[in-house]
Write a protein that holds these residues in place. Structure first.
Motif, PDB file in Angstrom:
ATOM      1  N   ASP A 116      35.209  45.497  34.494  1.00  0.00           N
ATOM      2  CA  ASP A 116      35.395  45.154  35.913  1.00  0.00           C
ATOM      3  C   ASP A 116      36.840  44.754  36.201  1.00  0.00           C
ATOM      4  OD1 ASP A 116      32.757  45.702  36.495  1.00  0.00           O
ATOM      5  OD2 ASP A 116      32.136  43.594  36.510  1.00  0.00           O
ATOM      6  N   ILE A 117      37.436  43.975  35.298  1.00  0.00           N
ATOM      7  CA  ILE A 117      38.831  43.574  35.474  1.00  0.00           C
ATOM      8  C   ILE A 117      39.728  44.806  35.458  1.00  0.00           C
ATOM      9  CG2 ILE A 117      40.774  42.347  34.430  1.00  0.00           C
ATOM     10  CD1 ILE A 117      38.680  40.270  33.422  1.00  0.00           C
ATOM     11  N   LEU A 118      39.531  45.668  34.479  1.00  0.00           N
ATOM     12  CA  LEU A 118      40.349  46.883  34.391  1.00  0.00           C
ATOM     13  C   LEU A 118      40.177  47.760  35.628  1.00  0.00           C
ATOM     14  CD1 LEU A 118      39.753  47.686  30.630  1.00  0.00           C
ATOM     15  CD2 LEU A 118      41.977  47.215  31.675  1.00  0.00           C
ATOM     16  N   SER A 154      51.534  52.597  32.298  1.00  0.00           N
ATOM     17  CA  SER A 154      51.741  52.580  30.846  1.00  0.00           C
ATOM     18  C   SER A 154      50.772  51.619  30.173  1.00  0.00           C
ATOM     19  CB  SER A 154      53.170  52.166  30.521  1.00  0.00           C
ATOM     20  OG  SER A 154      53.346  50.790  30.816  1.00  0.00           O
ATOM     21  N   GLU A 155      50.639  51.748  28.848  1.00  0.00           N
ATOM     22  CA  GLU A 155      49.809  50.812  28.088  1.00  0.00           C
ATOM     23  C   GLU A 155      50.325  49.386  28.262  1.00  0.00           C
ATOM     24  OE1 GLU A 155      49.035  51.809  23.994  1.00  0.00           O
ATOM     25  OE2 GLU A 155      48.652  53.902  24.494  1.00  0.00           O
ATOM     26  N   ALA A 156      51.634  49.214  28.249  1.00  0.00           N
ATOM     27  CA  ALA A 156      52.223  47.882  28.398  1.00  0.00           C
ATOM     28  C   ALA A 156      51.857  47.280  29.758  1.00  0.00           C
ATOM     29  CB  ALA A 156      53.738  47.948  28.242  1.00  0.00           C
ATOM     30  N   PHE A 161      48.585  43.421  32.798  1.00  0.00           N
ATOM     31  CA  PHE A 161      47.583  43.184  33.834  1.00  0.00           C
ATOM     32  C   PHE A 161      46.386  42.437  33.264  1.00  0.00           C
ATOM     33  CE2 PHE A 161      43.773  44.689  36.137  1.00  0.00           C
ATOM     34  CZ  PHE A 161      44.062  44.210  37.401  1.00  0.00           C
ATOM     35  N   ILE A 162      45.869  42.907  32.141  1.00  0.00           N
ATOM     36  CA  ILE A 162      44.675  42.286  31.557  1.00  0.00           C
ATOM     37  C   ILE A 162      44.997  40.913  30.977  1.00  0.00           C
ATOM     38  CG2 ILE A 162      44.731  43.233  29.213  1.00  0.00           C
ATOM     39  CD1 ILE A 162      41.588  43.236  31.316  1.00  0.00           C
ATOM     40  N   ALA A 163      46.201  40.734  30.445  1.00  0.00           N
ATOM     41  CA  ALA A 163      46.581  39.455  29.840  1.00  0.00           C
ATOM     42  C   ALA A 163      46.590  38.327  30.866  1.00  0.00           C
ATOM     43  CB  ALA A 163      47.945  39.566  29.178  1.00  0.00           C
TER      44      ALA A 163
END
Length: 175
Positions: A116-118, A154-156, A161-163
């Motif tokens: 959900d966050i992603l 990007s992955e970073a 964002f998730i961090a």
């Protein structure tokens, strides 16, 4: 689940309008929400494993006593493996599958919560989170992310964002 038919139902128009609910307990059935770690019964509006018993509950798995004992306790309570809560009006809400929870150190993390966050990111089209073995933590969440068309995310950037909203996550990014 086939092991427990007809435990919850919606009958009245009011029950049918309760968004996200599976309904209320059927007559002749019992249900409780249990803390999966302590096995203590939880009050309304607290998430835990749904346990049910009643006339429509299976008696066991034919020829598989070990499997039967893993889901039925000595008092006939069927441990559904569903992470749920029952609100103050008796409506059941399924949150996740307990068996799908990621065991990160001392925490149980629902993949759906991280998904959900992603999915709240404007450049992410889809995401799936699964457990990944880790020697130190036991398991860590690993995400598979699909970017929206023309996204240069990007992955970073996803990790940033998730961090800000969750803890450690391993990521695989796809177009």
């Amino acid at each position: 689940m086939t092991e427990a038919g007809g435990i919850f139902r919606t009958v009245t128009p009011e029950e049918c309008m309760r968004y996200g609910s599976c309904g209320r307990l059927s007559g002749g059935s019992e249900a409780r929400i249990v803390d999966p770690n302590t096995l203590q019964r939880l009050p309304p509006c607290h998430k835990g494993e749904l346990w049910v018993r009643g006339a429509t509950i299976m008696k066991g798995y034919i020829g598989n006593e070990e499997a039967t004992n893993s889901v039925l306790d000595s008092e006939g309570w069927l441990k559904t493996g569903d992470l749920c809560y029952i609100d103050n009006e008796g409506h059941l809400f399924v949150v996740d599958r307990l068996k799908e929870l990621i065991k990160y150190k001392a925490y149980q993390v629902a993949p759906a919560d991280l998904e959900d966050i992603l999915l709240s990111h404007p450049e992410i089209a889809n995401a799936a989170v699964v457990p990944y073995p880790d020697e130190e933590a036991g398991q860590i969440p690993m995400a598979f992310v699909v970017r929206k068309p023309q996204s240069s995310l990007s992955e970073a950037q996803v990790m940033d964002f998730i961090a800000k909203q969750a803890f450690f996550l391993t990521l695989t990014l796809a177009n």
